[in-house]
Each structure stands twice: as structure tokens, then as C-alpha cells.
Design an enzyme around this catalytic site. Structure first.
Site, mmCIF file in Angstrom:
data_model
loop_
_atom_site.group_PDB
_atom_site.id
_atom_site.type_symbol
_atom_site.label_atom_id
_atom_site.label_comp_id
_atom_site.label_asym_id
_atom_site.label_seq_id
_atom_site.Cartn_x
_atom_site.Cartn_y
_atom_site.Cartn_z
ATOM 1 N N CYS A 181 25.452 19.662 29.572
ATOM 2 C CA CYS A 181 24.591 20.088 28.248
ATOM 3 C C CYS A 181 24.103 21.381 28.550
ATOM 4 C CB CYS A 181 23.608 18.989 27.880
ATOM 5 S SG CYS A 181 22.885 19.318 26.333
ATOM 6 N N VAL A 182 24.495 22.228 27.621
ATOM 7 C CA VAL A 182 24.110 23.605 27.895
ATOM 8 C C VAL A 182 22.620 23.677 27.024
ATOM 9 C CG1 VAL A 182 26.208 24.760 28.115
ATOM 10 C CG2 VAL A 182 25.109 24.289 25.880
#
Length: 342
Positions: A181-182
Site C-alpha cells: 500500500c503506497v
């Protein structure tokens, strides 16, 4: 082009950007990255090679290396929304004598969300190392379809435990890998899957609470101004009742920033609500995003070594143990000792 059409175009553009960013956050090779790559190939005859190189380097840095850019964007969006909520919505609601608890609810949800965000971003997602690889390999059984016994990660040179995957962004193998997850700048795995689910739920609830209070304020303003019961003269000089387009235009001209913020948080609530529903489905069925994606496309792949070549490849989720036990496993990952007791 009338005002309502322009406003709908604005809402659609915000929804499109939000959807693209959500698609980017959960895939190594996102839809946006592939689209830009294909577009650059088509336009390679007119785009200078230096500009193409810079674009590819920027995309690689954004989606294939650990970067705080999306974390900064995440914090900036929350600051912008709550800044507008505090300085305009909260003040107007206080003047109109709204109950204090609904006004404070978004702040309470924001505090819970920030706590989950910090825990999720700083937690060890379940990194597979030389010292724990052997023990982690005993936690989950190999299903023989998605996960094969004896496979070695070519990068980490470690035998891959079942339900693990190498993350090219973090450059390590993660136990019960879900996705990278950025927005939290971290992998989601066995160590932080439960906190990530709480983070998603609290974020969606925060957006919904802000949208509900803001919508209640605008409705109250319309009721007090009697705009909903007014009339206007059309081009022929005839009296016509005020419709929805004029009501929206009236609100936009009176509270432009509040209306734009409301459109953004409503669309954000819808996008996050859909993603939360998908994440809850995965949690209740004891699947990860990585496993769900692989199980949807494994049928077109060649037969794996453990599968007889004269039989079709059939996948079955062997990790589901019932709704409540699946949900418990998200927040309390099993250990080797727990599996031996079973």
C-alpha cells in the site's frame, strides 16, 4: 453549458482520479502505470526520448520504490478537508446550534484513523528472514496450486512459506502477503492486516461523518433561506418553481468551498466503502488480495508440478475456517504451536 452540467463534470473527474489512485495503491503494475506506458509507446514518435526517460523514472520511483509522496498527499488531503470543516462547517453549525456530539464525531474518527495509520505504517508486516523462514513455513499448509513446497525466492534466496510473496518495492518476502500500500508506505501482511482493516474502516467512517454533517448544514441553510419554496421567472417571463440545479447553484455561489468539499468526501466515501466491503469479504473468507487475484487467473496458466497433467487445474481455498475464526485470524495470526494443536 449550465451550472449543473459543470458540477457533474467536476464530480466525475474527482471520482475518476480517486478510482485511479486506488487502483495504483494495490498493484505492483497498476492500471495507471500500464496505461501511461502504452500511451508513451504510441506517442514515442512525437515525444522526445529524454522526456520518455524522465517519465519512466518518475513512474518507477512512485510505484516501484518506497516513497513518502503518497503519505504526504494522504496527510495533505486530510488537512485540507478538516481545515475547511473546522473553519467553515463547524463554525456555521455551531451558530445554528447543532448538537455538539455529531460535530465532534469526525475529529474522534480522525484520531482513531491516524492511530491506525501510524501502527500500520510502522508495523512489521511479517518479513521472512533467514532465522524465521523455517518456522513460518510450518504455519500454513501448501495448497499445491497457488503455493508450492520447495520454491525458493530468487531474490531473497529463501524457501518461500505458503501464502508469502516477494515485494519488489520493499525488496523482501512477506508472510501472508496481501499487497503493498503506497498510502501507508508499507506492505500489508500477517503482522498488520488487522490494523490495516481498521484503518480502512475508520477512514471511510471519517469521510462519511464529514459528509453527513456538511450535508445537514447545507440542508438547514436551504430551509432557513426558504430557497426550496421559492420561484423564478424564466425566459418567457413565466413564474417557475426553483429546481435542483438552481438550488445547487445557490449553494455553490454562497458556500463554494463547502460544496466542493462535500462533493469530494461523498465520492471518497463511496470509493472507500466499496474497498472496505471488498476487504471485509477477503477477511471473512480468509483470502488475501494476492491470492484473490491469482485465483482468478490461474486457470489459463500451465499445469503446476503437483497437478496431474491429465486433469484440469482446480483451486480450492483451504485456509478458510469459518467466518468468526477467519476474522479472528486477521487480528491474531496463527503460530506454529497453534497449528500443531489443531
Amino acid at each position: 453549458m449550465d451550472f449543473l452540467t459543470l458540477f457533474l463534470l467536476y464530480l466525475c473527474s474527482v471520482l475518476a482520479v480517486a478510482a485511479l489512485l486506488c487502483l495504483c495503491s494495490g498493484r505492483q503494475e497498476s492500471f495507471l502505470t500500464r496505461s501511461v506506458t502504452r500511451a508513451s509507446q504510441v506517442l514515442s514518435l512525437v515525444i522526445p526520448s529524454q522526456l520518455q526517460t524522465v517519465t519512466q523514472q518518475a513512474l518507477h520511483r512512485l510505484f516501484h520504490t518506497r516513497s513518502c509522496l503518497f503519505v504526504v498527499l494522504h496527510v495533505a488531503l486530510q488537512a485540507a478537508v478538516f481545515g475547511e470543516y473546522t473553519w467553515e462547517v463547524f463554525v456555521y453549525c455551531w451558530e445554528l446550534q447543532f448538537h455538539l456530539l455529531p460535530l465532534l464525531l469526525p475529529y474522534l474518527l480522525l484520531a482513531a484513523n491516524l492511530g491506525c495509520f501510524l501502527l500500520c505504517s510502522r508495523a512489521n508486516p511479517g518479513t521472512v528472514t533467514q532465522s524465521n523462514a523455517a518456522s513460518l513455513a510450518k504455519v500454513y499448509a501448501y495448497d499445491g496450486v497457488l503455493f508450492q513446497r520447495g520454491l525458493v525466492c530468487p531474490t531473497c534466496t529463501l524457501e518461500k512459506p505458503a501464502r508469502s510473496k516477494h515485494c519488489s518495492v520493499c525488496r523482501t518476502c512477506v508472510h501472508r502477503f496481501d499487497h503493498h500500500c503506497v498510502w501507508v508506505n508499507n506492505c500489508i501482511g500477517a503482522g498488520n492486516a488487522g490494523v490495516f482493516l481498521l484503518y480502512l474502516l475508520s477512514l471511510a467512517a471519517t469521510a462519511a461523518a464529514v459528509a453527513a454533517v456538511t450535508a445537514a448544514l447545507l440542508i438547514q441553510v436551504l430551509l432557513l433561506s426558504n430557497a426550496m419554496h421559492g420561484t423564478y421567472l424564466d425566459a418567457q417571463g413565466q413564474e417557475q418553481p426553483v429546481g435542483i440545479p438552481l438550488l445547487v447553484q445557490h449553494l455553490f455561489l454562497t458556500f463554494p468551498r463547502i460544496v466542493f468539499m462535500l462533493g469530494f468526501v461523498i465520492l471518497l466515501t463511496l470509493v472507500l466503502g466499496g474497498y472496505c466491503s471488498f476487504s471485509l469479504y477477503l477477511a471473512l473468507t480468509n483470502q488475501t488480495t494476492n491470492e484473490w487475484c491469482k485465483s482468478r487467473r490461474f486457470g489459463g496458466s500451465p499445469h503446476l508440478p503437483s497437478q496431474p497433467r491429465d486433469r484440469p487445474l482446480v483451486y480450492k481455498n483451504i485456509y478458510s475456517k469459518g467466518i468468526w475464526r477467519n476474522l479472528k485470524e486477521i487480528f491474531s495470526p496463527p503460530t506454529v504451536l497453534e497449528r500443531k494443536k489443531k
